[in-house]
Design an enzyme around this catalytic site. Structure first.
Site, short mmCIF file in Angstrom:
data_model
loop_
_atom_site.label_atom_id
_atom_site.label_comp_id
_atom_site.label_asym_id
_atom_site.label_seq_id
_atom_site.Cartn_x
_atom_site.Cartn_y
_atom_site.Cartn_z
N ARG A 3 1.21 2.22 12.89
CA ARG A 3 0.51 1.01 12.47
C ARG A 3 0.41 0.80 10.96
O ARG A 3 -0.26 -0.12 10.50
CB ARG A 3 -0.88 0.94 13.11
CG ARG A 3 -1.70 2.19 12.95
CD ARG A 3 -3.09 1.96 13.44
NE ARG A 3 -3.26 2.39 14.83
CZ ARG A 3 -4.43 2.46 15.42
NH1 ARG A 3 -5.51 2.11 14.81
NH2 ARG A 3 -4.51 2.90 16.66
N HIS A 4 1.08 1.66 10.19
CA HIS A 4 1.05 1.50 8.74
C HIS A 4 2.43 1.24 8.15
O HIS A 4 3.39 1.94 8.48
CB HIS A 4 0.45 2.75 8.07
CG HIS A 4 -1.01 2.89 8.29
ND1 HIS A 4 -1.53 3.65 9.30
CD2 HIS A 4 -2.06 2.34 7.64
CE1 HIS A 4 -2.86 3.57 9.28
NE2 HIS A 4 -3.21 2.78 8.28
N ARG B 269 0.85 -1.20 0.00
CA ARG B 269 0.00 0.00 0.00
C ARG B 269 0.88 1.24 0.00
O ARG B 269 1.76 1.37 0.86
CB ARG B 269 -0.88 0.05 1.25
CG ARG B 269 -1.72 -1.20 1.41
CD ARG B 269 -3.18 -0.95 1.43
NE ARG B 269 -3.86 -2.24 1.42
CZ ARG B 269 -4.84 -2.59 2.23
NH1 ARG B 269 -5.29 -1.73 3.11
NH2 ARG B 269 -5.39 -3.79 2.13
N ARG C 82 0.34 -6.20 12.45
CA ARG C 82 -0.49 -5.58 13.49
C ARG C 82 -0.86 -6.56 14.57
O ARG C 82 -0.88 -6.22 15.75
CB ARG C 82 -1.78 -5.04 12.87
CG ARG C 82 -1.55 -3.81 12.06
CD ARG C 82 -2.55 -2.75 12.37
NE ARG C 82 -2.42 -1.73 11.35
CZ ARG C 82 -3.45 -1.13 10.78
NH1 ARG C 82 -4.69 -1.44 11.15
NH2 ARG C 82 -3.25 -0.22 9.86
N GLU D 195 -7.32 -1.71 14.74
CA GLU D 195 -7.93 -2.62 13.76
C GLU D 195 -6.92 -3.69 13.35
O GLU D 195 -5.81 -3.39 12.94
CB GLU D 195 -8.36 -1.83 12.52
CG GLU D 195 -8.95 -2.74 11.46
CD GLU D 195 -9.17 -2.05 10.12
OE1 GLU D 195 -9.49 -0.85 10.09
OE2 GLU D 195 -9.02 -2.75 9.09
N GLU E 264 0.94 3.94 1.37
CA GLU E 264 0.42 4.74 2.48
C GLU E 264 1.41 5.86 2.76
O GLU E 264 2.48 5.60 3.32
CB GLU E 264 0.30 3.89 3.75
CG GLU E 264 -0.60 2.67 3.64
CD GLU E 264 -2.03 2.95 4.05
OE1 GLU E 264 -2.39 4.15 4.21
OE2 GLU E 264 -2.79 1.99 4.19
N SER F 116 -10.30 -6.77 8.66
CA SER F 116 -11.57 -6.37 8.05
C SER F 116 -12.09 -7.56 7.28
O SER F 116 -11.31 -8.28 6.65
CB SER F 116 -11.37 -5.21 7.07
OG SER F 116 -11.27 -3.99 7.77
P1 ATP Z 1 -6.50 1.16 8.25
O1 ATP Z 1 -7.87 1.77 8.25
O2 ATP Z 1 -5.98 0.86 9.63
O3 ATP Z 1 -5.51 1.92 7.40
P2 ATP Z 1 -7.59 -0.57 6.28
O4 ATP Z 1 -8.99 -0.67 6.73
O5 ATP Z 1 -7.22 0.34 5.17
O6 ATP Z 1 -6.64 -0.27 7.54
P3 ATP Z 1 -7.84 -3.21 5.19
O7 ATP Z 1 -7.91 -2.91 3.75
O8 ATP Z 1 -9.10 -3.46 5.92
O9 ATP Z 1 -7.04 -2.03 5.93
O10 ATP Z 1 -6.78 -4.38 5.39
C1 ATP Z 1 -6.98 -5.49 6.26
C2 ATP Z 1 -5.99 -5.49 7.39
O11 ATP Z 1 -4.65 -5.36 6.91
C3 ATP Z 1 -6.14 -4.31 8.34
O12 ATP Z 1 -7.13 -4.59 9.30
C4 ATP Z 1 -4.77 -4.21 8.95
O13 ATP Z 1 -4.59 -5.16 9.99
C5 ATP Z 1 -3.86 -4.61 7.82
N1 ATP Z 1 -3.32 -3.44 7.14
C6 ATP Z 1 -3.93 -2.67 6.22
N2 ATP Z 1 -3.14 -1.67 5.79
C7 ATP Z 1 -1.97 -1.82 6.45
C8 ATP Z 1 -0.74 -1.11 6.44
N3 ATP Z 1 -0.55 -0.07 5.64
N4 ATP Z 1 0.27 -1.54 7.25
C9 ATP Z 1 0.08 -2.62 8.05
N5 ATP Z 1 -1.05 -3.33 8.11
C10 ATP Z 1 -2.07 -2.95 7.32
MG MG Z 2 -10.15 -2.21 7.20
#
Ligand code: ATP
Ligand code: MG
Length: 378
Positions: free
Chosen positions: A164-165, A156, A352, A301, A158, A304
């Protein structure tokens, strides 16, 4: 030999031949009387990071010299826990009839499109790194692979700099066909999660791993907290907005207080929050809600997931309202055209999970060589 050892820098690699004998004086109860010592690899000086000292350097310095950092037993022990938890998941999945899969990480289009895709140059044309195996695991349900799971990196872009990212993270995904409803998915998730943590604890018992005792007791079923209830807790009933980090903290504390469990599901996400998530099934009785849920641990989180939309016309309608062109998803849609059973699943962030289970302050500590906005080395 004494002269050699006295001048040999710390962390050098040696081969020792000698006699082992019992000893009251040594902490380990044995001592080694060397007859011969050979230096296999001499360590440079000075060490950029102390190895025998306690972990005290700041995280950035530790990550810059990660190989030395990982030599510290308490740092290595994090990855022993991670490995044991993943082994526990694999075992739990295989016992329940899940097939381990590997889906492509080079894609023509992303799961939800959007800003968090990394573009790569694919022989002069555009391609993207997979931000999730979402579409492929669903296609495999369409291929008749009734239950599948994958443990693989997801990417991602990000740009945010948070604890946490990451830009590359471990994603543990599962998908199951022929579900009656989303509860089948939630029950499976809490079952395999609890089993994996139990298995990790068993595997690491008596190894001296300093983190094992920190692994929490997982009490299932986890509380189910409707999104609307969490909104009431925040004093914004019916707002239909996604939760921010601060909101999640408040919800985490309240959930622990009311249910006594650090794990909890947030259920029935409003469609307004999941508008772009075209594969999230909207509730037939109330299309303003989806069958989507998160699993959080004390406001963080971890997962999902939800029941997916398996009816072709509705997937297409959802794509349109998300502003996406169904024509660019033809490979995915074909799986729905020739018989797609009801199905659902989840994506769990492995880094996470390890972070919250061990109470680490930063997700980077749970990954061997983390990648983020500012870090591509080592
Ligand atoms: P957040 O809202 O915390 O950025 P998200 O809802 O965008 O997460 P999802 O697409 O639901 O993330 O991805 C499923 C799971 O993958 C998340 O619950 C999280 O545990 C993990 N995850 C998502 N993005 C990241 C990231 N950039 N770094 C680490 N873990 C991630
Ligand atoms: Mg999510």
């Amino acid at each position: 030999m004494f002269a050699l050892l006295a001048e040999l820098p710390r962390e050098s690699v040696i081969d020792v031949t000698g006699t082992v004998r019992r000893s009251e004086k040594s902490n380990r109860g044995v001592e080694l009387l060397p007859a011969r010592i050979e230096v296999l690899a001499r360590a440079g000086v000075p060490l950029p990071l102390g190895v025998v000292d306690r972990v005290s350097a700041d995280l950035d310095t530790r990550l810059n010299h990660r190989v030395l950092d990982l030599r510290k037993p308490e740092v290595r022990a994090i990855f022993e826990v991670r490995s044991a938890v993943l082994a526990g998941f694999r075992e739990a999945f295989l016992e329940r009839g899940f097939l381990e899969i590997e889906t492509p990480k080079l894609l023509r289009a992303g799961a939800e499109g959007g800003a968090t895709l990394f573009a790569v140059d694919y022989f002069g044309g555009p391609a993207y790194l997979a931000q999730s195996p979402q579409l492929y695991k669903q296609m495999l349900i369409g291929a008749g692979f009734e239950r599948v799971f994958e443990i693989a990196p997801a990417f991602r872009a990000e740009p945010s700099d948070t604890v946490r990212h990451l830009t590359e993270f471990g994603s543990l995904d599962a998908e199951m066909g022929y579900i009656d409803d989303v509860e089948d998915v939630r029950r499976m998730l809490e079952e395999v999660l609890a089993a994996a943590i139990r298995a990790a604890r068993r595997r690491l018992a008596d190894t001296g791993n300093p983190h094992v005792d920190r692994l929490p007791e997982v009490r299932t079923p986890f509380p189910r907290i409707p999104f609307s209830t969490a909104e009431e807790w925040l004093g914004r009933a019916g707002a239909g907005l996604d939760f921010g980090t601060e909101d999640e903290k408040v919800i985490g504390e309240r959930a622990l207080q009311e249910h006594g469990n650090p794990f909890y599901y947030l259920t029935d996400f409003p469609t307004s929050v999941k508008e772009r998530t075209f594969y999230a099934q909207r509730q037939d009785a109330d299309p303003s809600r989806t069958w989507y849920f998160d699993l959080d641990y004390r406001g963080v989180e971890i997962v999902s997931g939800g029941a997916r939309e398996h009816r072709l016309e509705r997937v297409i309608a959802n794509m349109r309202s998300a502003g996406l062109d169904p024509a660019s998803f033809e490979g995915y849609l074909e799986a729905f055209r020739y018989g797609m059973p009801p199905h659902g699943g989840w994506g769990l962030g492995v880094d996470r999970l390890v972070m919250v289970l061990l109470g680490l302050g930063n997700v980077r500590e749970a990954r061997l060589f983390p990648r983020d906005r500012y870090r591509l080395d080592p």
